[in-house]
Design an enzyme around this catalytic site. Structure first.
Site, PDB file in Angstrom:
ATOM      1  N   SER A  60       7.672   4.190  -0.016  1.00 41.85           N
ATOM      2  CA  SER A  60       6.679   3.374  -0.703  1.00 41.85           C
ATOM      3  C   SER A  60       6.530   3.809  -2.156  1.00 41.85           C
ATOM      4  CB  SER A  60       5.330   3.483   0.020  1.00 41.85           C
ATOM      5  OG  SER A  60       4.393   2.593  -0.540  1.00 41.85           O
ATOM      6  N   THR A 116       0.842  -1.194   0.000  1.00 44.24           N
ATOM      7  CA  THR A 116       0.000   0.000   0.000  1.00 44.24           C
ATOM      8  C   THR A 116       0.877   1.243   0.000  1.00 44.24           C
ATOM      9  OG1 THR A 116      -1.732   1.219   1.162  1.00 44.24           O
ATOM     10  CG2 THR A 116      -0.260  -0.113   2.525  1.00 44.24           C
ATOM     11  N   GLU A 117       0.421   2.282  -0.710  1.00 47.47           N
ATOM     12  CA  GLU A 117       1.236   3.489  -0.905  1.00 47.47           C
ATOM     13  C   GLU A 117       1.599   4.205   0.393  1.00 47.47           C
ATOM     14  OE1 GLU A 117      -2.098   4.368  -3.842  1.00 47.47           O
ATOM     15  OE2 GLU A 117      -1.602   2.538  -2.729  1.00 47.47           O
ATOM     16  N   ASN A 118       0.766   4.044   1.424  1.00 50.66           N
ATOM     17  CA  ASN A 118       1.054   4.777   2.649  1.00 50.66           C
ATOM     18  C   ASN A 118       2.099   4.096   3.526  1.00 50.66           C
ATOM     19  OD1 ASN A 118      -0.967   2.825   3.026  1.00 50.66           O
ATOM     20  ND2 ASN A 118      -1.730   3.811   4.874  1.00 50.66           N
TER      21      ASN A 118
END
Length: 216
Positions: free
Chosen positions: A85, A44-46
């Site tokens: 990320s 996930t990007e976060n």
């Protein structure tokens, strides 16, 4: 099984074991329900690699994915800064991104972040994922709520990237980019070639294998 679950299941079948996968908002999040958690690594990007599902009683309000939905952490999961990320994404270290779409056109362009005249969240990480992921799978309903095609000759909404989508999976059919164009490779049960033709303005050809199957 709902149409959305059916699309997600089809998408899961396209994934290679032991790959790193980023799931977008909406239908893509359902793909996790059809993956062996020991064979796939969700990103996930976060800032989490090793995303997994979580039971309601175990929800940590601070542990969410990029869509702000509660998630769990798999054994061996790792945390990192959001900048790191995105560096993973832009550096080509995500094998597959599964994204939703407002439109996909004959050139493979994806529009999934803006509708003129409407206030929506914005592009998020979709632009980076479309550029950086090794494979792009689009999961979407075949038509909009008003019945208009979502697979179009040319996007009328702002496109997210010039990168083309490799696979499109809808509640009617599956299309794969082959030899400079989309090929219709599979029909969802109950859908005919005519159904797809009447609800699609995107240019495509029908695979020989599918033509032979449908002629029997």
């Amino acid at each position: 099984m709902s149409k959305k679950e059916m699309i997600a299941k089809k998408a899961a079948e396209e994934l290679a074991p032991h790959s790193i996968i980023n799931l977008g908002i909406g239908i893509p999040t359902l793909v996790a329900n059809y993956l062996d958690k020991d064979k796939y690594y969700l990103h996930t990007e976060n800032g989490l690699l090793g995303v997994t599902s979580v039971e309601e009683e175990d929800i940590d309000p601070l542990l969410v994915n990029a869509g702000k939905l509660p998630v769990g952490e798999a054994v061996g999961a790792s945390y990192f800064h959001s900048a790191d990320s995105f560096a993973m994404i832009r550096g080509g270290h995500v094998d597959t991104a599964i994204l939703g779409a407002l439109q996909v056109d004959s050139n493979g362009h994806v529009a999934n972040w803006a509708i003129p005249g409407k206030d929506i969240i914005g592009v998020g990480g979709a632009m980076d994922l479309l550029v950086g992921a090794k494979q792009i799978i689009i999961t979407t309903n075949h038509v909009s709520k008003d019945g208009s095609p979502k697979l179009v000759d040319e996007c009328s909404y702002p496109i997210t990237s010039n990168r083309r989508a490799d696979i499109i999976i809808t509640d009617m059919a599956t299309f794969k980019w082959k030899n400079d164009g989309y090929e219709l490779t599979e029909l969802i049960d109950g859908t005919s070639l005519k159904d797809v033709e009447e609800n699609t303005t995107l240019s495509y050809r029908v695979s020989e294998k599918l033509l032979q199957k449908e002629s029997k």
